[in-house]
Each structure stands twice: as C-alpha cells, then as structure tokens.
Scaffold this active site. Sequence first.
Site, PDB file in Angstrom:
ATOM      1  N   GLU A 148       0.838  -1.189   0.000  1.00 37.02           N
ATOM      2  CA  GLU A 148       0.000   0.000   0.000  1.00 37.02           C
ATOM      3  C   GLU A 148       0.882   1.251   0.000  1.00 37.02           C
ATOM      4  OE1 GLU A 148      -2.452   3.057   0.195  1.00 37.02           O
ATOM      5  OE2 GLU A 148      -3.078   1.026  -0.350  1.00 37.02           O
ATOM      6  N   ARG A 186     -17.559   5.057   3.535  1.00 37.22           N
ATOM      7  CA  ARG A 186     -16.410   4.270   3.064  1.00 37.22           C
ATOM      8  C   ARG A 186     -15.447   3.922   4.207  1.00 37.22           C
ATOM      9  NH1 ARG A 186     -15.073   3.840  -2.344  1.00 37.22           N
ATOM     10  NH2 ARG A 186     -16.574   4.795  -3.761  1.00 37.22           N
ATOM     11  N   ARG A 210     -19.895  17.806  -4.418  1.00 38.05           N
ATOM     12  CA  ARG A 210     -20.224  16.928  -3.302  1.00 38.05           C
ATOM     13  C   ARG A 210     -20.501  17.732  -2.040  1.00 38.05           C
ATOM     14  NH1 ARG A 210     -18.731  11.695  -4.799  1.00 38.05           N
ATOM     15  NH2 ARG A 210     -17.263  11.601  -6.539  1.00 38.05           N
ATOM     16  N   ASP A 250     -11.262  -0.862 -10.076  1.00 38.13           N
ATOM     17  CA  ASP A 250     -11.119   0.316 -10.924  1.00 38.13           C
ATOM     18  C   ASP A 250      -9.902   0.255 -11.835  1.00 38.13           C
ATOM     19  OD1 ASP A 250     -13.398   1.430  -9.937  1.00 38.13           O
ATOM     20  OD2 ASP A 250     -12.419   3.002  -8.762  1.00 38.13           O
ATOM     21  N   ALA A 272     -17.878   0.121  -6.487  1.00 42.27           N
ATOM     22  CA  ALA A 272     -17.352  -0.701  -5.398  1.00 42.27           C
ATOM     23  C   ALA A 272     -17.909  -2.114  -5.466  1.00 42.27           C
ATOM     24  CB  ALA A 272     -17.685  -0.061  -4.051  1.00 42.27           C
TER      25      ALA A 272
END
Length: 435
Positions: free
Chosen positions: A41, A136, A214, A329, A342
């Site tokens: 990561e 999320r 948003r 993705d 998702a």
Amino acid sequence: MAPARYANHAAHPIAIVGGGLGGLALAIGLLKHGVNIHIYEAAAEFSEIGAGVAFALNSTRALGLIDQRLLDGYKKHATYNEDPAMSAIFAQYRWGVDEKKEGGKKTGELMFNLEDIWDPEAAPKLGVRTRSCIHRARLLDELVALIPKGITSFGKSFEAAEERDDGTILLRFADGTTAMASALIGCDGVKSKARDIVFGHGVQATYTSEYAFRAMAPRAEIEAALGSELAFNGQLYCGYGAYIVTYPVERGTFTNMVAIPLEPNQSAEWTHGEWTAPATRQEFLEVYRGWKPELVELFARYCQPLKWGIFHLQHEESYYKGRICLLGDSAHATSPHLGVGAGMAMEDAYVLSNLIAAVSGPADIVHAFRAYDAVRRPRTQKLIKCSKLHGMAADFALEGVGDDLAKLKATAEECFHLAWHEDLEAELEDAKKLL
C-alpha cells in the site's frame, strides 16, 4: 476453510498492489482459502477517500460470498431508507426542475419509484434491504479487521514489475526497494500503474463530459430544509443536463449529496492537471439555477470547494497479462450513475479468489486469470456502458428518451436489473469450467 491447492506450491506470496476496498476484499477471499499473500500500500496506513457509497443487492451478496464475517460487519454500519414502506425502493425519482411544457410537473414532484420488481425475496434472504449505504471509512474498518498483522507493507508506491523466467515476479517501488511474488494483482485504482503493464499506455481512463459537486449535510438541517421523507430516503432529482442524488449515511445522522452536471459540449475535455479542480459555491449555484430552492440552498451551504471530473475505462483489452492481473477500478473504472463501482470490485474479489484457490500452483495461475477475464470483462464493461446510459437518462439527455417518464423508468429498470441480479455463484461455476 476449503482446501487450497495453490497455497501448497507457492514459494512466494501473491502480491496485491493497493490496499483499498477491492484489494482488501480480494485479500480476505484469498486468506479464507489459505493462499499466501502480501499487500503493498502506497499510503502510510489504510485509508479511503470519499464519503458515502451505495450498495445494491449485487454488492451485499458479494460481501457474504467472500466471507460471511464481512457481510456481518457491513450490516453493523449499513444505513437504509428510513421509511419501512420504502424497504424495497432503491430511489425515488423526482423532478429537480419544472417540466418544460405548459402545465407540466413542478420541481420536487415524484416521477416514479425505482424498486426491486424482479426478485422481492433477494434482499430479505441476505438480511438487508434493496438499497443500503455505508460510509467508506466504516466499510474499510470492517475489511481491515479481517486482515492479519504482518502481511501489509505501507509506504510502498508501486512503480514497475518484471516477470522472470523462473516463474517469479520482481516488484519495484518508488523508494528503491524490491519484492518477489509468484503473481501480481493490481488493485491500485483508476490511476493504476499495474494497468500500464497489462495494457500498455494506450488504454487510459477517459473523461465522460461530466463532473461532480459533493456535500454532506447533518440530519437536523436537511430535515428542516426538505422534510423527513426527502431527507432520510434515497432521492434522485432529474433535470435538463444535470441531476442530484441524496441518500442518508451513518445511520441517518448525515445525508450524502452529489450533484452531477453534464457538459453542454459532449466532446469537452477535462483540462485540469488533477482529477479534481477548485470550485466555488457561486459556480454550483449558477449550474443549478432554477432547481428545487431548498435543496440547492442546503447543498450550497455544505458544498466542498472542489469539483470531481468523472472518468471511465471503456475498452476491450484482457484484464491480465501473464501472471499479472487487474481488479476493480484498475481494470474497469466506471461512472457513478448506477452506484456499482465498489460492488463490481467485490464481485471481482469473490470470483478471482476462488479461481486462484482452485488451480494447482503458480505455474497454472494464468488459467485462473484467463477464466476470470472471460466472465468478468463482459459483465463489467457492459455495466460501464449502462452506467453512462443511466446518467444521460437522468439528465434528460438520452436520445429517444428525453423527459418521457415511461421511457426513463424503463431505461433505469433495465440498467439496474443488469446490475443487481447477476448469479455470482453460477458465474464462478462457468469460470471454473474454463480452468
């Protein structure tokens, strides 16, 4: 735990590049089968960008198939339409602006309910409702809780990989370090570097001529502005060239709001260096002039000072090359108009983890990747097309549909039926026949 043949013959772990929702779901699926993995990561810790994500039946079904503990964890945080009478309704479609005809409908009036008319028992069997939403960060927490310590390396920004003649893969990272793996699965998102290895640089995400504002409003304010029916149940406000979607998250303590305008020029390019660009409250108000006033005023109050370009990854290339494969993705980024991005990654994780566990070892993993590509690429690429189609329909911009509500409803039902009612277990069995 099912016996894992792959795990018995792998000298090196499978490398999962990217510790987002898709990468962690895949990791959990592989761990359940005893497959040796390691996660790389780029960030210093697991984290997710964004607020609410809507899960429909395909998504929640995939969670349980990956690991029942994951579905159980999801249910702890899931937010549903608050009105029990709307348990089977995914969203209420409403007029965001006045209809453009004499004596037409007014802003805020109900168009129709999008409900699960195909399999009303599907949601009760899963112990959820037709539509559920989750922050999320909460979903990430549940995923991370199932990842053992010691199998993740943080601060590892993936740069390149090299397949070697001995059946191994050498991974290179931006900090100059390397690692060995028996296979590599790129879960590194829409800006994937793993994708460049599989596809080359010719396949890149393209701008859909849409962008998003948003906002997240607290319960008391949205209820005061819109009333409980509109505040605490999923709504989609349609208009000429734009739409706004709202839905409750965090058990109704907040309402997530996303406003998506369509560029007047359908061949418009995203000219900003990043995939977000500065935006002002006034810009939002200009775009949504004439829309439902209470909604627009509330949105503007909490509107983030950014707009997000919307991109998708429509292509015909295989999702793997040799012992390198793509998930989520990185393979098939989609626009958000069906809310399945998702969910598609969760489906990928279920199918791919089971196929890898079924092959005899690293030498045969290419067969698992080939079978995965055979069943997942047609479905995910079709959903990308359907998502764009539904977005255009919600904008009254779809040719042959416009603001004809009967045709709009038929289009929405066709698109969501495809998204929601895939038989994932049958899909996996079809893929296993190709091994």
